[in-house]
Enzyme design. Structure first.
Site, PDB file in Angstrom:
ATOM      1  CG  HIS A 122     -39.675 -12.516 -11.775  1.00 48.81           C
ATOM      2  ND1 HIS A 122     -40.489 -12.931 -12.985  1.00 48.81           N
ATOM      3  CD2 HIS A 122     -39.103 -12.520 -12.119  1.00 48.81           C
ATOM      4  CE1 HIS A 122     -40.368 -12.311 -13.917  1.00 48.81           C
ATOM      5  NE2 HIS A 122     -39.360 -10.995 -12.621  1.00 48.81           N
ATOM      6  CG  ASP A 199     -34.879 -17.894 -11.716  1.00 51.95           C
ATOM      7  OD1 ASP A 199     -33.997 -17.225 -11.829  1.00 51.95           O
ATOM      8  OD2 ASP A 199     -36.551 -16.904 -11.497  1.00 51.95           O
ATOM      9  CD  GLN A 202     -33.294 -10.255  -8.188  1.00 51.40           C
ATOM     10  OE1 GLN A 202     -32.389  -9.726  -8.104  1.00 51.40           O
ATOM     11  NE2 GLN A 202     -33.831 -10.094  -9.451  1.00 51.40           N
ATOM     12  CE  LYS A 225     -33.214 -10.074 -13.523  1.00 51.99           C
ATOM     13  NZ  LYS A 225     -33.443  -8.811 -12.798  1.00 51.99           N
ATOM     14  CB  CYS A 363     -42.343 -10.250 -12.504  1.00 54.82           C
ATOM     15  SG  CYS A 363     -42.618  -8.875 -14.146  1.00 54.82           S
TER      16      CYS A 363
END
Length: 405
Positions: A122, A199, A202, A225, A363
């Site tokens: 991303h 990261d 997700q 999220k 993104c």
């Protein structure tokens, strides 16, 4: 315990909504998840019963707000299996967490150093490292993506060297759904004494976060999220790293002493939490994580796998559809293009049938360039989606293809 999708759906008020007279089918969960009633109630309760600033108030409301705020930090600590609550830092979301780390990294790097990111990142987990390298003169290298949408592990191993100071990669690709082997990748980075950031924007919503098992140095995630509010997130950092990491923002709360000429910083986690915190959303994020953690996680995983398997089967049988990203290990993300029609047109025509998907580059422009597409249509599934909704989605997609023919 067992997973009851109907019981879960009943807790999400927005799923009762209609779009143009049709039942809402919400398949944009990788962008943001919907919120259960208990999370909405937590926000309302804070503002109606104990709205106050935290930590320094000498009154009952401030005391209640502080206890609830810090209790939410403890919930996140347990969810991530963090060794200490002081390592859990509130942020506005994954992007701010990465920027806190990148800002400090820029001052620690030298022109001889190398940073490794990935081709599937991303933008929040790529542009930040670009800027840190530009500021320091360090070199940024990126792990390529295979035709199946997986990170090329052989290429990654070849990049690692004594020059590697920092490695960052996504737990899960937001654009493809690929689940990366983060524990193994972290171990390889540690072998050359590099720091590692994951990261987790997700990944966290699928219940796989154990920072001690991963052995990374930083893990970042967003509340919205993970069935929580927008505008709140978490940066977890290893205490031994955070203690000496350069601060980014200065102001109230993050200081220990201040004179007209100098200042010293507060202890963890507060040295990274300058200014009035987002108390209500932190409390509500804690409630979201508490709610999610109470679910039968094996049942959740099985349900999400069934959704992806069913959607993949229908996609492979669908005329003119090409799946972008066929990794062996995926979450419930189906990213695709049709042989006719721009992704934006697909999204618009699906919306007119009550179906919400995401379209565009997600993104992740370098990743789209890797697959030579301007963007994709992305259907992303969550625990409250059903097999019947998947069927309805593909029935609607058939109508879209007819309209675009």
């Amino acid at each position: 315990m067992s997973f009851d999708v109907d019981a879960v759906r009943a807790q999400f008020p927005i799923l009762k909504r209609e779009i143009d007279g049709k039942p809402l089918i919400y398949l944009d969960n990788a962008a943001t998840t919907q919120k259960p009633q208990c999370v909405i109630d937590a926000l309302v309760d804070y503002y109606t019963t104990c709205n106050s600033n935290v930590h320094r108030g000498a009154h009952r409301l401030a005391d209640e707000a502080t206890r609830n705020f810090e209790a939410a930090r403890d919930i996140i600590k347990d969810f991530m299996n963090a060794p200490k609550r002081e390592e859990v830092i509130w942020t506005t979301g994954t992007t701010e967490g990465i920027n806190i780390v990148a800002n400090g990294l820029a001052s620690l790097l030298s022109p001889e150093d190398e940073v490794i990111a990935t081709q599937m990142d991303h933008h929040a987990n790529l542009v930040t490292w670009q800027q840190a390298c530009k500021a320091s003169g360090a070199t940024l290298r990126t792990i390529p993506v295979t035709d199946d949408g997986e990170l090329d592990q052989a290429a990654y191993e070849a990049m690692l060297s004594e020059k590697t100071r920092f490695v960052a990669f996504p737990h899960v690709s937001n654009a493809l759904g690929t689940i990366n082997p983060i524990k193994e990748m972290t171990a390889k980075a540690k072998a050359v004494d590099a720091l590692v950031l994951v990261d987790g924007a997700q990944g966290a919503a699928h219940g796989w976060v154990d920072v001690q098992d991963i052995d990374c140095d930083f893990y970042v995630l967003s509340g919205h999220k993970l069935y929580g509010p927008m505008g709140i997130g978490v940066l977890w950092g290893r205490e031994s790293v955070l203690e000496s990491w350069p601060v980014w923002r200065t102001g109230g709360e993050m200081i220990s002493t201040v004179t007209l000429q100098d200042a010293t910083w507060n202890v963890l986690p507060y040295r990274f939490e300058a200014g009035t915190p987002n108390v209500a959303d932190a409390i509500a994020m804690g409630e979201a994580v508490r709610w999610f953690s109470a679910l039968d996680q094996a049942g959740v995983a099985a349900h999400e796998k069934a959704l992806l398997d069913h959607a993949t089967k229908l996609a492979e049988e669908f005329e003119g559809l090409t799946i972008i990203g066929k990794a062996k290990s995926k979450i419930g993300v189906l990213s695709f293009v049709l042989d006719m029609g721009h992704p934006a047109d697909i999204g618009f025509l699906l919306d007119r049938q009550g179906i919400a998907v995401r379209t565009g580059d997600h993104c992740a422009q370098p990743l789209m360039a890797r697959f030579n597409v301007p963007g994709t249509a992305r259907a992303s599934f969550s625990i409250y989606n059903t097999l019947e909704e998947i069927d309805a989605f593909f029935a609607a997609l058939k109508k879209v293809r007819t309209m675009l023919a």
